[in-house]
Design an enzyme around this catalytic site. Structure first.
Site, PDB file in Angstrom:
ATOM      1  N   HIS A  68       7.655   0.514  -6.644  1.00  0.00           N
ATOM      2  CA  HIS A  68       8.298   0.499  -5.388  1.00  0.00           C
ATOM      3  C   HIS A  68       9.607   0.474  -5.502  1.00  0.00           C
ATOM      4  O   HIS A  68      10.507  -0.282  -5.807  1.00  0.00           O
ATOM      5  CB  HIS A  68       8.314  -1.302  -4.776  1.00  0.00           C
ATOM      6  CG  HIS A  68       6.646  -1.733  -4.700  1.00  0.00           C
ATOM      7  ND1 HIS A  68       5.832  -1.589  -3.478  1.00  0.00           N
ATOM      8  CD2 HIS A  68       5.737  -2.320  -5.538  1.00  0.00           C
ATOM      9  CE1 HIS A  68       4.637  -2.364  -3.867  1.00  0.00           C
ATOM     10  NE2 HIS A  68       4.812  -2.540  -4.964  1.00  0.00           N
ATOM     11  N   ARG A  70      11.432   1.224  -2.544  1.00  0.00           N
ATOM     12  CA  ARG A  70      12.013   0.594  -1.411  1.00  0.00           C
ATOM     13  C   ARG A  70      12.751   1.761  -0.490  1.00  0.00           C
ATOM     14  O   ARG A  70      13.894   1.306   0.178  1.00  0.00           O
ATOM     15  CB  ARG A  70      13.115  -0.356  -1.886  1.00  0.00           C
ATOM     16  CG  ARG A  70      12.663  -1.616  -2.803  1.00  0.00           C
ATOM     17  CD  ARG A  70      11.305  -2.283  -2.232  1.00  0.00           C
ATOM     18  NE  ARG A  70      11.068  -3.438  -2.918  1.00  0.00           N
ATOM     19  CZ  ARG A  70       9.982  -3.780  -2.979  1.00  0.00           C
ATOM     20  NH1 ARG A  70       8.859  -3.392  -2.344  1.00  0.00           N
ATOM     21  NH2 ARG A  70       9.615  -5.023  -3.548  1.00  0.00           N
ATOM     22  N   ASN A 100       4.299   0.652   1.057  1.00  0.00           N
ATOM     23  CA  ASN A 100       4.593  -0.454   1.946  1.00  0.00           C
ATOM     24  C   ASN A 100       6.206  -0.437   2.201  1.00  0.00           C
ATOM     25  O   ASN A 100       6.899  -1.152   1.872  1.00  0.00           O
ATOM     26  CB  ASN A 100       4.494  -1.773   1.423  1.00  0.00           C
ATOM     27  CG  ASN A 100       5.051  -2.095   0.076  1.00  0.00           C
ATOM     28  OD1 ASN A 100       5.310  -1.053  -0.658  1.00  0.00           O
ATOM     29  ND2 ASN A 100       5.050  -3.238  -0.286  1.00  0.00           N
ATOM     30  N   ASP A 157      -1.334  -1.565  -0.559  1.00  0.00           N
ATOM     31  CA  ASP A 157      -0.551  -2.230  -1.595  1.00  0.00           C
ATOM     32  C   ASP A 157       0.590  -3.262  -0.797  1.00  0.00           C
ATOM     33  O   ASP A 157       1.523  -2.796  -0.225  1.00  0.00           O
ATOM     34  CB  ASP A 157      -0.101  -1.728  -2.514  1.00  0.00           C
ATOM     35  CG  ASP A 157       0.549  -2.762  -3.688  1.00  0.00           C
ATOM     36  OD1 ASP A 157      -0.158  -3.868  -3.945  1.00  0.00           O
ATOM     37  OD2 ASP A 157       1.694  -2.533  -4.189  1.00  0.00           O
ATOM     38  N   HIS A 185      -4.797  -3.832  -3.417  1.00  0.00           N
ATOM     39  CA  HIS A 185      -4.343  -5.102  -3.990  1.00  0.00           C
ATOM     40  C   HIS A 185      -5.428  -6.260  -3.510  1.00  0.00           C
ATOM     41  O   HIS A 185      -5.475  -6.530  -2.474  1.00  0.00           O
ATOM     42  CB  HIS A 185      -3.093  -5.444  -3.070  1.00  0.00           C
ATOM     43  CG  HIS A 185      -2.232  -6.779  -3.402  1.00  0.00           C
ATOM     44  ND1 HIS A 185      -0.979  -6.836  -3.796  1.00  0.00           N
ATOM     45  CD2 HIS A 185      -2.716  -7.935  -3.374  1.00  0.00           C
ATOM     46  CE1 HIS A 185      -0.551  -8.124  -3.949  1.00  0.00           C
ATOM     47  NE2 HIS A 185      -1.910  -8.869  -3.753  1.00  0.00           N
ATOM     48  N   HIS A 238      -2.917  -4.111 -10.339  1.00  0.00           N
ATOM     49  CA  HIS A 238      -2.458  -5.243 -11.159  1.00  0.00           C
ATOM     50  C   HIS A 238      -3.635  -6.167 -11.159  1.00  0.00           C
ATOM     51  O   HIS A 238      -3.448  -7.456 -10.588  1.00  0.00           O
ATOM     52  CB  HIS A 238      -1.291  -5.702 -10.423  1.00  0.00           C
ATOM     53  CG  HIS A 238      -1.171  -5.644  -8.904  1.00  0.00           C
ATOM     54  ND1 HIS A 238      -2.154  -6.257  -8.129  1.00  0.00           N
ATOM     55  CD2 HIS A 238      -0.384  -5.545  -8.021  1.00  0.00           C
ATOM     56  CE1 HIS A 238      -1.876  -5.974  -6.914  1.00  0.00           C
ATOM     57  NE2 HIS A 238      -0.724  -5.427  -6.729  1.00  0.00           N
ATOM     58  N   ASP A 311       4.000  -2.401 -11.278  1.00  0.00           N
ATOM     59  CA  ASP A 311       4.373  -2.948  -9.904  1.00  0.00           C
ATOM     60  C   ASP A 311       5.620  -3.291  -9.714  1.00  0.00           C
ATOM     61  O   ASP A 311       6.146  -4.157  -9.530  1.00  0.00           O
ATOM     62  CB  ASP A 311       3.458  -4.285  -9.763  1.00  0.00           C
ATOM     63  CG  ASP A 311       3.571  -4.727  -8.177  1.00  0.00           C
ATOM     64  OD1 ASP A 311       3.847  -4.022  -7.561  1.00  0.00           O
ATOM     65  OD2 ASP A 311       3.296  -5.853  -8.046  1.00  0.00           O
ATOM     66  N   HIS A 315      13.829  -6.444  -5.899  1.00  0.00           N
ATOM     67  CA  HIS A 315      14.584  -7.213  -4.701  1.00  0.00           C
ATOM     68  C   HIS A 315      15.895  -7.707  -4.878  1.00  0.00           C
ATOM     69  O   HIS A 315      16.356  -8.155  -5.862  1.00  0.00           O
ATOM     70  CB  HIS A 315      13.534  -8.572  -4.662  1.00  0.00           C
ATOM     71  CG  HIS A 315      12.184  -8.424  -4.053  1.00  0.00           C
ATOM     72  ND1 HIS A 315      11.820  -7.975  -2.827  1.00  0.00           N
ATOM     73  CD2 HIS A 315      10.986  -8.636  -4.463  1.00  0.00           C
ATOM     74  CE1 HIS A 315      10.578  -7.790  -2.777  1.00  0.00           C
ATOM     75  NE2 HIS A 315       9.906  -8.047  -4.005  1.00  0.00           N
TER      76      HIS A 315
HETATM   77 ZN   LIG Z   1       0.299  -5.427  -5.048  1.00  0.00          ZN
END
Ligand SMILES: [Zn+2]
Length: 437
Positions: A68, A70, A100, A157, A185, A238, A311, A315
């Protein structure tokens, strides 16, 4: 005429099943972004640049099929440049980003926009796309149009596609889209509602809701049956429980087109580590039990599991600095993937170097349909290469990692094995364990 680049005096890892390299040192000669020759050490021609690989392995660049970055939407947590820099430092030459983002990646236009944002970064970026429009789980996105835009991995996901009919339709669609895969997921949203960490002793002790293993097992079970019925391609993101791994292994024996990945954290950490790690130890699916860790480690060695993926879920510290129940789930990991797997499995004597190359490079590239990566280090292959020192030790400091976030579960840990150089299409992007200017 001088070669563009020579990686000198490294050792090659023999393909799995052929015995681990007796490995006389070699020089790898690179021209025009490809491997031009592999010759005994010292016998390479003049070169404009040389990288020392003595006492190190020359491996295909690593491939992380679940990150990710972002972008767009949360670039104070990560952006394409910081994410790709971490990947390069970790020897990762290709990544698949998850959809996402804000807004989600669910149209060919979004695919093009996101890939444009990744232009020029020191890692090849591929994007997945959402299975359902807007990732809302209500109707399918236009999978054929996304496929035509180059997407091979489809996933919602962050969220599970819970609806039976939608999941069946998505899997059926992959039958006509050669090389496409539906990545799940696998956590039943109804069963994990309100859950924060693994449903078990630690959740009880901390007074937070639990996410049960059954939430994963039931979805993997259902999806395998749908994959069997449709002959669609299915991949478990995952995977975290011994029981779900057992279902995957049996489905493979039955000839169902199923693969599964595991994260470094699920191969090492348990729910007990959440008390030590705090919100950094919170992810979905959650860290499980020691028995799961033991089973997953066996599975990634014996082929029940196919690949390692991180994964990588940055954050910003302001988001993780909240109560456990409120902090967002996820851990960063793309930069440390290879070193954690090497330390925990190869240096520990549980996994061969050949299997390591398979699970961090060859298999993930194959699963995600990534051409030009995960190829053997031999003449003709694209020069996407990681030079990995198997004995160097280093201590992870979150602030020293390239990520814009600090949520590494490995901070403070001393790892064995480190990426020395990373070469992307013949260009050194990491030299001497530092980003190349
Ligand atoms: Zn996931």
């Amino acid at each position: 005429m001088a070669a563009d680049l020579v990686i000198s005096e490294g050792r090659l890892v023999a393909p799995a099943g052929t015995g681990d390299a007796d490995a006389e040192p070699v020089d790898v000669v690179i021209e025009d972004g490809r491997i031009a020759a592999v010759v005994p050490a010292g016998e390479s021609p003049a070169a404009r640049r040389r990288l020392d690989a003595s006492d190190a392995w020359v491996m295909p660049g690593f491939v992380d099929i679940q990150v990710h970055f972002r972008t767009p939407g949360a670039t104070d947590s990560e952006d394409m440049a910081s994410g790709a820099a971490g990947a390069a430092m970790g020897g990762v030459t290709a990544c698949v980003i998850m959809p996402n983002t804000i807004p989600p990646i669910d149209t060919p236009e979004m695919v093009a926009d996101v890939l444009a944002l990744a232009a020029g970064v020191p890692c090849d970026i591929r994007t997945s796309a959402a299975i359902t429009a807007g990732r809302t789980g209500e109707r399918l996105a236009d999978l054929p149009a996304l496929y035509d835009a180059g997407v091979r991995v489809f996933t919602d996901d962050g969220d599970c596609v819970a609806d039976n009919a939608l999941m069946e339709a998505a899997l059926a669609a992959t039958v006509r889209l050669r090389g496409a895969v539906i990545s799940q997921h696998a956590e039943d949203p109804a069963m994990v509602a309100g859950g924060v960490i693994n449903a078990g002793a630690v959740a009880e002790r901390l007074g937070v809701g639990g996410r049960p293993a059954d939430a994963e097992i039931s979805v993997v079970h259902r999806d395998i049956e749908l994959a069997r019925r449709t002959a669609g391609r299915y991949h478990v993101l995952h995977l975290s429980t011994a029981a779900a791994m057992g279902l995957v292994a049996q489905a493979k024996r039955d000839g169902v087109a199923v693969t599964a990945e595991v994260t470094p954290q699920h191969l090492v950490l348990t729910e007990d580590d959440v008390e030590r790690l705090g919100t950094t130890g919170k992810m979905n699916p959650p860290l499980r039990l020691a028995a799961d860790v033991e089973a997953l480690r066996g599975g990634i060695v014996d082929g029940s599991l196919d690949a390692v993926a991180t994964d990588h879920a940055p954050h910003h510290p302001s988001l993780k600095d909240q109560p456990l129940a409120d902090a967002p789930p996820g851990m960063i990991g793309v930069e440390t993937m290879a070193s954690v797997v090497w330390s925990e499995l190869v240096a520990a004597g549980q996994m061969s170097p050949a299997r390591f190359v398979e699970v961090v490079s060859t298999a993930p590239a194959r699963i995600a349909g990534i051409a030009h990566h995960g190829q053997p280090v031999r003449p003709g292959s694209p020069a996407n290469v990681a030079v990995f020192d198997p004995t160097e030790t280093w201590t992870v400091r979150a602030a020293d990692l390239q990520s814009r976030s600090l949520n590494s579960p490995w901070a403070g840990r001393t790892l064995t094995g480190r990426v020395r150089h990373t070469v992307l299409w013949g260009s050194p992007v990491v030299v001497g364990s530092a980003l190349s200017a």
